[in-house]
Design a protein around this motif. Structure first.
Motif, PDB file in Angstrom:
ATOM      1  N   GLY A  13      32.010  68.214  57.525  1.00 38.36           N
ATOM      2  CA  GLY A  13      32.294  68.723  58.860  1.00 38.36           C
ATOM      3  C   GLY A  13      32.557  67.654  59.893  1.00 38.36           C
ATOM      4  O   GLY A  13      32.664  67.953  61.088  1.00 38.36           O
ATOM      5  N   LYS A  14      32.683  66.390  59.459  1.00 39.37           N
ATOM      6  CA  LYS A  14      32.816  65.268  60.389  1.00 39.37           C
ATOM      7  C   LYS A  14      34.137  64.510  60.223  1.00 39.37           C
ATOM      8  O   LYS A  14      34.238  63.358  60.637  1.00 39.37           O
TER       9      LYS A  14
ATOM     10  N   ALA B 130      38.327  67.952  47.018  1.00 39.68           N
ATOM     11  CA  ALA B 130      37.000  67.554  47.493  1.00 39.68           C
ATOM     12  C   ALA B 130      36.969  67.424  49.012  1.00 39.68           C
ATOM     13  O   ALA B 130      35.981  67.796  49.662  1.00 39.68           O
ATOM     14  N   LEU B 131      38.039  66.894  49.602  1.00 37.70           N
ATOM     15  CA  LEU B 131      38.104  66.783  51.054  1.00 37.70           C
ATOM     16  C   LEU B 131      38.131  68.159  51.700  1.00 37.70           C
ATOM     17  O   LEU B 131      37.403  68.414  52.670  1.00 37.70           O
TER      18      LEU B 131
ATOM     19  N   PRO C 186      36.412  69.822  56.695  1.00 37.74           N
ATOM     20  CA  PRO C 186      36.942  69.002  57.786  1.00 37.74           C
ATOM     21  C   PRO C 186      37.241  69.850  59.023  1.00 37.74           C
ATOM     22  O   PRO C 186      37.522  71.050  58.914  1.00 37.74           O
ATOM     23  N   LEU C 187      37.168  69.219  60.182  1.00 40.31           N
ATOM     24  CA  LEU C 187      37.508  69.879  61.440  1.00 40.31           C
ATOM     25  C   LEU C 187      39.023  69.856  61.584  1.00 40.31           C
ATOM     26  O   LEU C 187      39.619  68.795  61.767  1.00 40.31           O
TER      27      LEU C 187
ATOM     28  N   ASN D 281      40.927  75.854  48.541  1.00 42.04           N
ATOM     29  CA  ASN D 281      39.762  74.962  48.451  1.00 42.04           C
ATOM     30  C   ASN D 281      39.087  74.648  49.784  1.00 42.04           C
ATOM     31  O   ASN D 281      37.997  74.106  49.804  1.00 42.04           O
ATOM     32  N   TYR D 282      39.743  75.005  50.879  1.00 34.94           N
ATOM     33  CA  TYR D 282      39.180  74.672  52.193  1.00 34.94           C
ATOM     34  C   TYR D 282      37.934  75.508  52.494  1.00 34.94           C
ATOM     35  O   TYR D 282      37.911  76.713  52.321  1.00 34.94           O
ATOM     36  N   GLN D 283      36.902  74.799  52.951  1.00 33.39           N
ATOM     37  CA  GLN D 283      35.643  75.445  53.359  1.00 33.39           C
ATOM     38  C   GLN D 283      35.376  75.131  54.835  1.00 33.39           C
ATOM     39  O   GLN D 283      35.453  73.975  55.238  1.00 33.39           O
ATOM     40  N   LYS D 284      35.091  76.130  55.624  1.00 29.90           N
ATOM     41  CA  LYS D 284      34.787  75.905  57.042  1.00 29.90           C
ATOM     42  C   LYS D 284      33.329  75.459  57.183  1.00 29.90           C
ATOM     43  O   LYS D 284      32.467  75.822  56.414  1.00 29.90           O
TER      44      LYS D 284
END
Length: 375
Positions: free
Chosen positions: A171-172, A225-226, A231-232, A372-375
């Motif tokens: 998240g950073k 993985a990213l 990620p924001l 694959n994106y996770q919030k």
């Protein structure tokens, strides 16, 4: 007698054809006449130039003042440029005469082959422009780079891109959304095609073991993985720069953004630092392709503008932001704020040779990111 006349005619036709060919060759070898181009341009209608940077406004004004012409620069995102050029051409109502478009795959896949726009290489500058940037003409290459907050760290807190997939940076990481920024998925594809071995080597260097993955490439494993590390995502580089470089922060962010955002250090008091020595690259380059729209009423003025922006004077407003002319005689200013000029060997170049592959792979990479994106 008739046979002799026929032979004479044949000889005459051959001689005429030969003379025409030699005349054409002579014309082709005539030196480029910049003054002639300027005079021809002054007889044409005003031009409009599209570019995705606001600096195009000043560039057009400077151009007009230099040559005694009328020109307007219009800031238009690459995706909008693509739509506008196609729509204007189909309506036979060309409004934009020149486009510096940062979507090379779209230029290669749609604009040029379908006849909406064409490339023109200034003959007198050709020897200073590397072959890979000549057809189509790449005006500039721009860097997207990893950045950190210099108020929180003495140096970049990350030395390897695989660190950004670990819990510490969950998240950073601030970056533009790849679903809305085609150059990001083009970057994924360029990494997979031209630098996958380096991504795998970076994994081994960081984790001390070979990468084992079911994905098609080491790049795909890193992207997955990213994306899973929440990620924001932003809709512009400005938001990513704010997340990373705003002063007075206690929670550090890493971010990916255009080198142009480093001007905010002086203008807005930002604390952006370039992540030099990040493995395997501190960022990547993407091209700005210079095109002249088919159907323009001012082809000479359009060519003159292309010639102008290939000079140090013409491209100066963009080199101040770390954008690099493909003219080898044009460098970056010594006080360019990001410092990218001294770290170009750490930046992944863009390979125009596979731009059509980037175009074909866009949807696949976007779907991969979406899944694959996770919030």
């Amino acid at each position: 007698m008739k046979r002799n006349i026929s032979k004479s005619r044949a000889y005459l036709l051959c001689a005429t054809a030969l003379l025409a060919a030699l005349a054409g060759q002579a014309r082709a070898e005539e030196p480029f006449d910049l003054n002639g181009l300027i005079e021809a341009a002054r007889k044409e209608k005003p031009i409009t130039v599209y570019d995705s940077t606001g600096k195009i406004v000043d560039m057009a004004k400077n151009f007009a003042a230099k040559y005694g012409l009328t020109a307007e620069g219009s800031k238009v995102k690459a995706t909008a440029q693509l739509e506008m050029i196609i729509r204007e051409a189909r309506a036979n109502n060309v409004q934009g005469d020149v486009s510096i478009i940062s979507d090379a795959p779209a230029a290669m896949a749609q604009l040029i082959p379908q006849g909406f726009a064409e490339s023109w290489l200034p003959p007198d500058l050709a020897e200073n422009i590397p072959a890979e940037y000549q057809d189509p003409l790449t005006v500039v290459t721009s860097a997207n780079v990893w950045a950190y907050n210099t108020e929180l760290f003495d140096k970049c807190p990350v030395s390897n891109i695989w660190e950004l997939t670990e819990p510490k940076w969950k998240g950073k990481v601030a970056m533009q959304d790849p679903l809305g920024k085609p150059s990001y998925v083009d970057w994924f594809n360029q990494m997979a095609k031209h630098g996958d071995d380096k991504v795998a080597a970076a994994y081994k260097e960081h984790f001390g073991k070979d990468l084992q993955t079911e994905e098609a490439s080491a790049t795909a494993a890193w992207v997955k993985a990213l994306a899973a590390n929440a990620p924001l995502l932003t809709d512009a580089d400005a938001a990513a720069a704010d997340a990373v470089g705003a002063p007075g922060q206690s929670e550090p962010f890493m971010g990916l953004m255009a080198s142009a955002k480093f001007r905010d250090n002086a203008e807005k008091g930002m604390k952006l630092g370039l992540c030099k020595d990040l493995k395997p690259w501190l960022g990547w380059l993407y091209p700005g392709v210079g095109l002249i729209t088919k159907g323009t009423d001012s082809p000479n003025a359009a060519r003159l503008f292309i010639h102008y922006v290939m000079t140090a004077e013409g491209i100066a407003p963009q080199t101040e932001d770390g954008k690099m002319s493909t003219n080898k005689e044009v460098g970056l200013p010594a006080d360019e704020p990001s410092g990218i000029g001294s770290a170009l060997d750490q930046v992944m170049p863009y390979q125009m040779s596979t731009s059509l592959d980037d175009w074909d792979a866009r949807e696949t990479w976007q779907d991969f990111w979406r899944v694959n994106y996770q919030k």
